[in-house]
Design a protein around this motif. Structure first.
Motif, PDB file in Angstrom:
ATOM      1  N   UNK A  73       1.380 -13.761  35.560  1.00 27.22           N
ATOM      2  CA  UNK A  73       1.659 -15.025  36.266  1.00 27.22           C
ATOM      3  C   UNK A  73       1.250 -14.976  37.737  1.00 27.22           C
ATOM      4  N   UNK A  74       0.997 -13.758  38.264  1.00 28.28           N
ATOM      5  CA  UNK A  74       0.492 -13.637  39.636  1.00 28.28           C
ATOM      6  C   UNK A  74      -0.905 -14.233  39.768  1.00 28.28           C
ATOM      7  N   UNK A  75      -1.677 -14.193  38.665  1.00 31.64           N
ATOM      8  CA  UNK A  75      -3.116 -14.489  38.763  1.00 31.64           C
ATOM      9  C   UNK A  75      -3.523 -15.832  38.179  1.00 31.64           C
ATOM     10  N   UNK A  76      -2.696 -16.392  37.279  1.00 34.03           N
ATOM     11  CA  UNK A  76      -3.101 -17.632  36.610  1.00 34.03           C
ATOM     12  C   UNK A  76      -1.942 -18.603  36.541  1.00 34.03           C
ATOM     13  N   UNK A  77      -2.283 -19.875  36.350  1.00 31.53           N
ATOM     14  CA  UNK A  77      -1.271 -20.914  36.184  1.00 31.53           C
ATOM     15  C   UNK A  77      -0.890 -21.005  34.709  1.00 31.53           C
ATOM     16  N   UNK A  78       0.379 -20.776  34.418  1.00 30.55           N
ATOM     17  CA  UNK A  78       0.886 -20.854  33.051  1.00 30.55           C
ATOM     18  C   UNK A  78       1.633 -22.165  32.845  1.00 30.55           C
ATOM     19  N   UNK A  79       1.254 -22.902  31.800  1.00 29.82           N
ATOM     20  CA  UNK A  79       2.050 -24.048  31.370  1.00 29.82           C
ATOM     21  C   UNK A  79       3.164 -23.513  30.466  1.00 29.82           C
ATOM     22  N   UNK A  80       4.165 -24.338  30.143  1.00 31.30           N
ATOM     23  CA  UNK A  80       5.179 -23.891  29.172  1.00 31.30           C
ATOM     24  C   UNK A  80       4.537 -23.449  27.849  1.00 31.30           C
ATOM     25  N   UNK A  81       3.484 -24.157  27.419  1.00 29.23           N
ATOM     26  CA  UNK A  81       2.805 -23.761  26.181  1.00 29.23           C
ATOM     27  C   UNK A  81       2.177 -22.364  26.322  1.00 29.23           C
ATOM     28  N   UNK A  82       1.518 -22.117  27.440  1.00 27.20           N
ATOM     29  CA  UNK A  82       0.893 -20.802  27.647  1.00 27.20           C
ATOM     30  C   UNK A  82       1.952 -19.705  27.656  1.00 27.20           C
ATOM     31  N   UNK A  83       3.086 -19.998  28.280  1.00 28.54           N
ATOM     32  CA  UNK A  83       4.177 -19.016  28.324  1.00 28.54           C
ATOM     33  C   UNK A  83       4.713 -18.736  26.922  1.00 28.54           C
ATOM     34  N   UNK A  84       4.796 -19.777  26.104  1.00 29.02           N
ATOM     35  CA  UNK A  84       5.307 -19.605  24.744  1.00 29.02           C
ATOM     36  C   UNK A  84       4.348 -18.757  23.911  1.00 29.02           C
ATOM     37  N   UNK A  85       3.040 -19.009  24.060  1.00 29.33           N
ATOM     38  CA  UNK A  85       2.052 -18.215  23.319  1.00 29.33           C
ATOM     39  C   UNK A  85       2.121 -16.756  23.778  1.00 29.33           C
ATOM     40  N   UNK A  86       2.205 -16.558  25.094  1.00 27.84           N
ATOM     41  CA  UNK A  86       2.287 -15.194  25.626  1.00 27.84           C
ATOM     42  C   UNK A  86       3.534 -14.490  25.096  1.00 27.84           C
ATOM     43  N   UNK A  87       4.652 -15.212  25.093  1.00 27.27           N
ATOM     44  CA  UNK A  87       5.896 -14.596  24.622  1.00 27.27           C
ATOM     45  C   UNK A  87       5.783 -14.193  23.150  1.00 27.27           C
ATOM     46  N   UNK A  88       5.031 -14.978  22.369  1.00 28.33           N
ATOM     47  CA  UNK A  88       4.915 -14.702  20.932  1.00 28.33           C
ATOM     48  C   UNK A  88       3.940 -13.547  20.638  1.00 28.33           C
ATOM     49  N   UNK A  89       2.871 -13.407  21.454  1.00 25.30           N
ATOM     50  CA  UNK A  89       1.806 -12.472  21.065  1.00 25.30           C
ATOM     51  C   UNK A  89       1.568 -11.326  22.039  1.00 25.30           C
ATOM     52  N   UNK A  90       2.200 -11.327  23.190  1.00 25.03           N
ATOM     53  CA  UNK A  90       2.035 -10.215  24.142  1.00 25.03           C
ATOM     54  C   UNK A  90       3.221  -9.292  24.090  1.00 25.03           C
ATOM     55  N   UNK A  91       3.052  -7.971  24.221  1.00 25.33           N
ATOM     56  CA  UNK A  91       1.749  -7.315  24.270  1.00 25.33           C
ATOM     57  C   UNK A  91       1.083  -7.352  22.893  1.00 25.33           C
ATOM     58  N   UNK A  92      -0.254  -7.455  22.898  1.00 31.79           N
ATOM     59  CA  UNK A  92      -0.989  -7.516  21.638  1.00 31.79           C
ATOM     60  C   UNK A  92      -2.411  -7.969  21.852  1.00 31.79           C
ATOM     61  N   UNK A  93      -3.178  -8.062  20.733  1.00 34.01           N
ATOM     62  CA  UNK A  93      -4.622  -8.302  20.849  1.00 34.01           C
ATOM     63  C   UNK A  93      -4.999  -9.775  21.051  1.00 34.01           C
TER      64      UNK A  93
END
Ligand code: TXA
Ligand code: MG
Length: 319
Positions: A73-93
């Motif tokens: 989040x330091x480097x890019x703008x996250x929308x709620x959708x982006x945060x949800x995708x990150x929460x579901x698949x990070x860490x991961x490919x």
């Protein structure tokens, strides 16, 4: 040629790798997908060194690796959708392409001058340990010479890059074996590259079918460049005798009398590191109605990637 160390993924091996990266060196490291060739994503010279080591003929944007969502989040703008995708698949490919947060401390070479950035949080424990020890963003394309298959073992990395990089961290073989899936979220979800996370899993999470994006490897038309790297001034190439009104950007011996230079010593890695900064500075000095003239850059090594970028800057563009 430099000596390429093989480091074990012990505390001391990881500390040594982080030291090399802090000194601007390049270290190949395992991720769950393939081995990455890591360099400090904030350092123009380190990122230019990645392109040089791989022998890439053009500056396509690289993926920036981080230890977790908070760092991302330091480097890019996250929308709620982006945060949800990150929460579901990070860490991961999974890699997410998101709007760059400005002002950015990343080298413009990492994003190829675009105003978006590709971020990934790898799951591999050695990648995680390295990212935490280094405590900064790592640009990391696959650790193979351009045009060769991606490496899934330390020995594959050495086959292609021994003598060209500081070290390889040997973490055994990579479980996934193909690169990360790239999901573009900068304007609506699009699949930019299939990879380690199945498209079906993303679609199920997003609740919608995913369109495939254009050529993600070449998102580099002038119109896609962040406005501060897309020159408004006219650009001429291969100029040894500039017009008086032109801002002349020199290279090597053709730097005498030039207002700016990609590299006064004629070093192509230094020139690549300076390229986007020179485009921006020359454009500011020239003004919108002005003209920029670049001295010739030899069509060899990183010079090919530099010339590819300069030809795009010089190409006629829609008004
Ligand atoms: O699995 C992986 O993702 C591996 C491991 C080492 O983590 N890394 C990898 O990185 O494949 P790299 O840098 O080779 O991937 C670069 C690709 C580009 O060719 C482009 O397709 C996409 O990422 N990309 C990067 N930045 C982008 C941007 N701003 N917009 C669109 N695509 C982008
Ligand atoms: Mg690759």
């Amino acid at each position: 040629m430099i000596e390429t160390l093989t480091l074990d993924p012990t505390a001391s091996g990881i500390a040594k790798a982080a030291d090399l990266l802090r000194a601007g060196g390049l270290v190949a490291f395992p991720t769950e997908t393939v081995y990455g060739l890591g360099g400090d994503a904030r350092s123009d010279l380190a990122v230019a060194g990645i392109f040089d080591a791989k022998g890439r003929p053009r500056f396509n944007p690289l993926i920036v690796h981080l230890p977790d969502l908070e760092a991302a989040e330091t480097y890019a703008q996250f929308t709620p959708q982006a945060r949800a995708v990150a929460a579901a698949f990070w860490p991961g490919p999974l890699t997410l392409v998101l709007p760059l947060k400005e002002p950015s401390i990343l080298s413009p070479l990492v994003t190829a001058g675009l105003d978006t950035v590709a971020l990934r949080v790898p799951a591999h424990p050695v990648a995680q340990s390295l990212l935490r020890a280094f405590d900064g963003p790592l640009a990391a394309p696959s650790a193979n010479p351009s045009g060769r298959v991606s490496p899934t073992r330390a020995a594959h990395v050495l086959d292609g890059l021994a003598g060209r990089i500081g070290a390889v961290l040997d973490g055994g073989s990579c479980a996934v074996g193909v690169e990360s899936t790239i999901l573009g979220l900068a304007d609506g979800p699009v699949l930019l590259r299939p990879g380690g996370v199945p498209v079906e899993a993303l679609e199920a999470m997003l609740g919608q079918a995913l369109a495939s994006g254009g050529d993600a490897a070449k998102p580099s038309a002038p119109g896609q460049l962040a406005s501060h790297y897309a020159p408004r001034a006219g650009v001429r190439l291969g100029v040894t005798h500039p017009e008086p009104a032109e801002i002349w950007v020199g290279f090597g011996e053709n730097s005498v009398g030039a207002q700016l230079s990609l590299s006064r010593s004629g070093d192509l890695v230094e020139a690549a590191a300076a390229l986007f900064h020179c485009l921006r500075e020359a454009d500011e000095r020239a003004g919108p109605q002005g003209a920029i003239a670049f001295a010739p850059v030899p069509e060899m090594g990183l010079g090919r990637a530099i010339n590819d970028r300069l030809r795009r800057a010089a190409a006629p563009r829609p008004a």
